[in-house]
Write an enzyme that holds these catalytic residues in place. Sequence first.
Site, PDB file in Angstrom:
ATOM      1  N   SER A  72     -13.987   2.641 -10.774  1.00 36.57           N
ATOM      2  CA  SER A  72     -12.728   3.398 -10.895  1.00 36.57           C
ATOM      3  C   SER A  72     -12.635   3.957 -12.299  1.00 36.57           C
ATOM      4  CB  SER A  72     -11.527   2.485 -10.644  1.00 36.57           C
ATOM      5  OG  SER A  72     -10.317   3.166 -10.956  1.00 36.57           O
TER       6      SER A  72
ATOM      7  N   TYR B 238      -7.226  -5.655 -12.983  1.00 37.77           N
ATOM      8  CA  TYR B 238      -7.809  -4.589 -12.164  1.00 37.77           C
ATOM      9  C   TYR B 238      -8.798  -3.780 -13.014  1.00 37.77           C
ATOM     10  CZ  TYR B 238      -8.411  -0.442  -9.298  1.00 37.77           C
ATOM     11  OH  TYR B 238      -8.972   0.593  -8.580  1.00 37.77           O
TER      12      TYR B 238
HETATM   13  N1  LIG Z   1      -6.893   4.751  -4.392  1.00 45.27           N
HETATM   14  C1  LIG Z   1      -7.392   5.263  -5.506  1.00 45.27           C
HETATM   15  O1  LIG Z   1      -6.888   6.281  -6.032  1.00 45.27           O
HETATM   16  C2  LIG Z   1      -8.602   4.628  -6.156  1.00 45.27           C
HETATM   17  C3  LIG Z   1      -9.049   5.143  -7.369  1.00 45.27           C
HETATM   18  C4  LIG Z   1     -10.164   4.588  -7.966  1.00 45.27           C
HETATM   19  C5  LIG Z   1     -10.847   3.548  -7.351  1.00 45.27           C
HETATM   20  N2  LIG Z   1     -10.380   3.048  -6.165  1.00 45.27           N
HETATM   21  C6  LIG Z   1     -11.151   1.952  -5.567  1.00 45.27           C
HETATM   22  O2  LIG Z   1     -11.391   2.229  -4.201  1.00 45.27           O
HETATM   23  C7  LIG Z   1     -11.476   0.999  -3.464  1.00 45.27           C
HETATM   24  C8  LIG Z   1     -10.471   1.021  -2.325  1.00 45.27           C
HETATM   25  O3  LIG Z   1      -9.185   1.061  -2.918  1.00 45.27           O
HETATM   26  P1  LIG Z   1      -7.888   1.575  -2.165  1.00 45.27           P
HETATM   27  O4  LIG Z   1      -7.086   2.323  -3.141  1.00 45.27           O
HETATM   28  O5  LIG Z   1      -8.276   2.176  -0.889  1.00 45.27           O
HETATM   29  O6  LIG Z   1      -7.113   0.189  -2.076  1.00 45.27           O
HETATM   30  P2  LIG Z   1      -6.719  -0.724  -0.879  1.00 45.27           P
HETATM   31  O7  LIG Z   1      -5.871  -1.821  -1.377  1.00 45.27           O
HETATM   32  O8  LIG Z   1      -6.128   0.122   0.169  1.00 45.27           O
HETATM   33  O9  LIG Z   1      -8.139  -1.297  -0.468  1.00 45.27           O
HETATM   34  C9  LIG Z   1      -8.660  -2.497  -0.930  1.00 45.27           C
HETATM   35  C10 LIG Z   1      -9.165  -3.266   0.277  1.00 45.27           C
HETATM   36  O10 LIG Z   1      -9.672  -4.532  -0.155  1.00 45.27           O
HETATM   37  C11 LIG Z   1      -9.239  -5.503   0.760  1.00 45.27           C
HETATM   38  N3  LIG Z   1      -9.253  -6.836   0.173  1.00 45.27           N
HETATM   39  C12 LIG Z   1      -8.377  -7.372  -0.719  1.00 45.27           C
HETATM   40  N4  LIG Z   1      -8.723  -8.644  -0.987  1.00 45.27           N
HETATM   41  C13 LIG Z   1      -9.839  -8.917  -0.268  1.00 45.27           C
HETATM   42  C14 LIG Z   1     -10.679 -10.071  -0.118  1.00 45.27           C
HETATM   43  N5  LIG Z   1     -10.392 -11.205  -0.745  1.00 45.27           N
HETATM   44  N6  LIG Z   1     -11.752  -9.997   0.691  1.00 45.27           N
HETATM   45  C15 LIG Z   1     -12.032  -8.856   1.359  1.00 45.27           C
HETATM   46  N7  LIG Z   1     -11.270  -7.730   1.276  1.00 45.27           N
HETATM   47  C16 LIG Z   1     -10.193  -7.770   0.468  1.00 45.27           C
HETATM   48  C17 LIG Z   1      -7.858  -5.056   1.171  1.00 45.27           C
HETATM   49  O11 LIG Z   1      -7.451  -5.644   2.389  1.00 45.27           O
HETATM   50  C18 LIG Z   1      -8.059  -3.545   1.299  1.00 45.27           C
HETATM   51  O12 LIG Z   1      -8.542  -3.200   2.576  1.00 45.27           O
HETATM   52  C19 LIG Z   1     -11.188  -0.117  -4.466  1.00 45.27           C
HETATM   53  O13 LIG Z   1     -12.398  -0.671  -4.931  1.00 45.27           O
HETATM   54  C20 LIG Z   1     -10.455   0.605  -5.589  1.00 45.27           C
HETATM   55  O14 LIG Z   1     -10.607  -0.039  -6.823  1.00 45.27           O
HETATM   56  C21 LIG Z   1      -9.274   3.546  -5.563  1.00 45.27           C
END
Ligand SMILES: NC(=O)c1ccc[n+]([C@@H]2O[C@H](COP(=O)([O-])OP(=O)(O)OC[C@H]3O[C@@H](n4cnc5c(N)ncnc54)[C@H](O)[C@@H]3O)[C@@H](O)[C@H]2O)c1
Length: 276
Positions: free
Chosen positions: A137, A150
């Site tokens: 990220s 995070y």
């Molecule tokens: N949304 C954004 O703008 C953004 C930006 C940069 C990076 N990211 C990265 O993208 C990825 C997805 O993020 P997102 O925004 O879709 O968030 P999100 O919270 O929707 O997705 C995270 C997922 O991880 C799962 N999770 C949490 N704890 C867990 C565990 N103990 N075991 C297994 N699964 C578990 C959650 O249930 C969820 O499905 C992440 O790695 C996040 O850091 C997202």
Amino acid sequence: MADLRNRVFLVTGATHSIGEYIARGLHAAGAAVMITGIEDDKGRAVAETLGARATYRHLDIRSDEEIDARLAETVSVFGRLDGIVNCACSYLDNGIATARADWLAALDVNVVGAAILTQKAVAYLPKPGGVVVNIGSVAGKFGNGFRGPYSVGKAGLMHFTRLAAVALGPQGIRVVTVSPGWTWSPPMEGMTANNRDLADRAGADVTPLGRVGRMEEVANVVAFACSDEASWVNGCDLPVDGGFSMMGPDQGLGPRHWCNQHAGEFAVDAGQPNPK
Ligand SMILES: NC(=O)c1ccc[n+]([C@@H]2O[C@H](COP(=O)([O-])OP(=O)(O)OC[C@H]3O[C@@H](n4cnc5c(N)ncnc54)[C@H](O)[C@@H]3O)[C@@H](O)[C@H]2O)c1
């Protein structure tokens, strides 16, 4: 499009949002996908919409036993395992005030779970040819006043990519980070009352391409990273952020622009602003 026919990938945190799109992208490229996560109803629904070559299994990446079981099950269901995508994350965070228990809980998901899954997947991955993709990220690249575990977790995961690439490269296993910027996804939907125009307007202030990203755009780069087209890409970070991480805190506007913002307070003429 990447060609992932006859390949098998396990994706963590794939029950919705970016993880779901990554699983869908790999599947669209021809791969079989083991969709895993902790939201069982959502995960099953994703697998059902994909149909053949997709299965859901519960996987809490804090559990060594579940990791062992799901890796073995992936191979028994699909016959092989070509790669894993560490997408699960925890947003548990109270910035600089985060309590020890929350630091440990968040880092268990954001770094340790990914590291252990990688370590255990090595036994199954093809050598050469195995792939590990860690989802980073922009939050792991810059100081941030209100985040703790995070951001530290994402920075740690990017460094885990580097060391795992060096450790596993001799066996022909590639390890890369794919780092999204601000992406139109459930977390952003929540903070904008589901207003995409607002998200794009805010994204335009910090992103050279002038909007927030789309989940498919992240999934496309993950599919590329998993494919043979990326056979010489190892250990690095592939930013998928519209240029966000290429721009400094002055937003590419230079000192004259910022001096101009305050020139009136000091009765100074800072000269013409830079052309935009
Ligand atoms: N949304 C954004 O703008 C953004 C930006 C940069 C990076 N990211 C990265 O993208 C990825 C997805 O993020 P997102 O925004 O879709 O968030 P999100 O919270 O929707 O997705 C995270 C997922 O991880 C799962 N999770 C949490 N704890 C867990 C565990 N103990 N075991 C297994 N699964 C578990 C959650 O249930 C969820 O499905 C992440 O790695 C996040 O850091 C997202």
